[in-house]
Design an enzyme around this catalytic site. Sequence first.
Site, short mmCIF file in Angstrom:
data_model
loop_
_atom_site.label_atom_id
_atom_site.label_comp_id
_atom_site.label_asym_id
_atom_site.label_seq_id
_atom_site.Cartn_x
_atom_site.Cartn_y
_atom_site.Cartn_z
N LEU A 56 0.77 -1.42 0.02
CA LEU A 56 -0.06 0.18 -0.08
C LEU A 56 0.86 1.10 0.05
O LEU A 56 0.34 2.34 -0.47
CB LEU A 56 -0.92 0.04 1.06
CG LEU A 56 -1.79 -1.08 1.48
CD1 LEU A 56 -2.56 -0.99 2.77
CD2 LEU A 56 -2.79 -1.10 0.22
N PHE A 61 9.41 3.99 8.37
CA PHE A 61 9.32 2.91 9.19
C PHE A 61 9.50 1.65 8.46
O PHE A 61 10.08 0.46 8.82
CB PHE A 61 7.98 2.74 9.89
CG PHE A 61 7.73 1.67 11.08
CD1 PHE A 61 7.63 0.44 10.47
CD2 PHE A 61 7.56 2.11 12.23
CE1 PHE A 61 7.11 -0.77 11.75
CE2 PHE A 61 7.44 0.76 13.30
CZ PHE A 61 7.03 -0.49 12.73
N GLY A 62 8.86 1.63 7.32
CA GLY A 62 9.01 0.37 6.28
C GLY A 62 7.62 0.29 5.51
O GLY A 62 7.02 1.09 5.62
N VAL A 64 4.10 -0.91 4.16
CA VAL A 64 2.81 -1.23 4.51
C VAL A 64 2.04 -2.26 3.65
O VAL A 64 1.88 -1.72 2.34
CB VAL A 64 1.76 -0.35 4.91
CG1 VAL A 64 0.53 -0.38 5.43
CG2 VAL A 64 2.52 0.64 5.91
N LYS A 78 1.86 -3.25 8.80
CA LYS A 78 2.97 -2.51 8.84
C LYS A 78 4.26 -3.07 9.24
O LYS A 78 4.27 -3.46 10.32
CB LYS A 78 2.78 -1.25 9.67
CG LYS A 78 3.68 -0.14 9.54
CD LYS A 78 3.40 1.12 10.46
CE LYS A 78 4.12 2.40 10.30
NZ LYS A 78 3.68 3.41 11.19
N ASP A 175 4.01 14.52 13.47
CA ASP A 175 4.03 14.27 12.08
C ASP A 175 2.85 14.24 11.38
O ASP A 175 2.53 13.39 10.71
CB ASP A 175 4.66 12.90 11.73
CG ASP A 175 5.45 12.80 10.35
OD1 ASP A 175 5.62 13.97 9.79
OD2 ASP A 175 5.86 11.62 9.73
#
Length: 386
Positions: A56, A61-62, A64, A78, A175
């Site tokens: 997606l 973070f990485g 999803v 996630k 954020d």
Amino acid sequence: MGFLPSLYGCLKLKRKVNEGAVKGEEEEEGFSTQDLFFKFQTLQIATNFFSELNQLGRGGFGPVFKGLLPNGQEVAVKKLSNVSKQGVREFTNEVKLLLRVQHRNLVTLLGCCVEGPEKMLVYEYLPNRSLDNFLFVTDKSASLDWSRRFTIITGIARGLLYLHEEAPERIIHRDIKASNILLDEQLNPKISDFGLARLFPGDDTHFNTFQITGTRGYIAPEYAMHGIVSVKTDVFSYGVLVLEIVSGKKNLDSKLDNGKPGLLSYAWNLSQGGNTLDLIDPSLQKFNRDEAAMCIQLGLLCCQANVADRPNMNSVNLMLLSDSFTLPVPGKPGTQGCARRRTTTSSFPTVTGSTSNTTGATKTSVSSGSDFSRNSISVSLIDEGR
């Protein structure tokens, strides 16, 4: 890992709260806290082994991924990047924070996976993905009519008010931006991605840090220049986001203001020249003139250089929900390249009275500056070559 025992306890408490469980009910219902810990193999199968076709998006973070659980439930997974140096801390932070909060304008955490080096968060799946996928894509932005945009603006404000004043402990997101606002089936907004969020226990209202995190263009000047974090940090980001939603333009756009990037300066110059409504997204053929002008002024108020002059989220919600009100005149917006510490105070806003709407809910009028009425008729824009 050191945080796992406390995480286990938090997940158990969250499940008991969500299900209304009390002592002794777990055994009667056959409940296991492990229901909130997903097996790695289950998530592998759900995401087709983390296929690129199921991806997606990707953040710091990485990646999803969209997943389909054995019970037919769609989820968003996630996945912590193994090369992310800050990933474990962000992962722990996000889990602990989301376990403490529940609100219709915040994304819902369903559980997590912690197996060996693999660390993942499992969320409710929102089919319309993030706001930026609509707002800044030409063939999709038209589907965000004015009514939907105003609903998104007010929904984000409610979510931030909950985090700042109504959650068990004050939380500053740090954020807030279009890509971190997810949209459900009805395009209602949900704030997501709490990896950078900060918990404020007790009566603490701000802190100083040397590590500046966030997204360029949304970071408040006092945070960017001096490392000062408070609820007004989120207010500034929210103001930028409001201007983006109204205009359909990114906050850093080289096409604005004679080639000089910056939605804030562009909006400010238009307002100073008496051309505030020129900021409106050209794809909006109909919109409420007073509502739109109010949102632009509200965005500028939230982005003022002087921290004390910015409204808090309670004041923002009052302005958005009031039937009639007068807003203060905004001061010059702050920029990340120029920030000044000031200790002046401001009266913001002034409550002058209240009225009841047809549903029986109480609405409050606020005053000082420009008058707006929520009952004004919609305005149709004629193409003027903008």
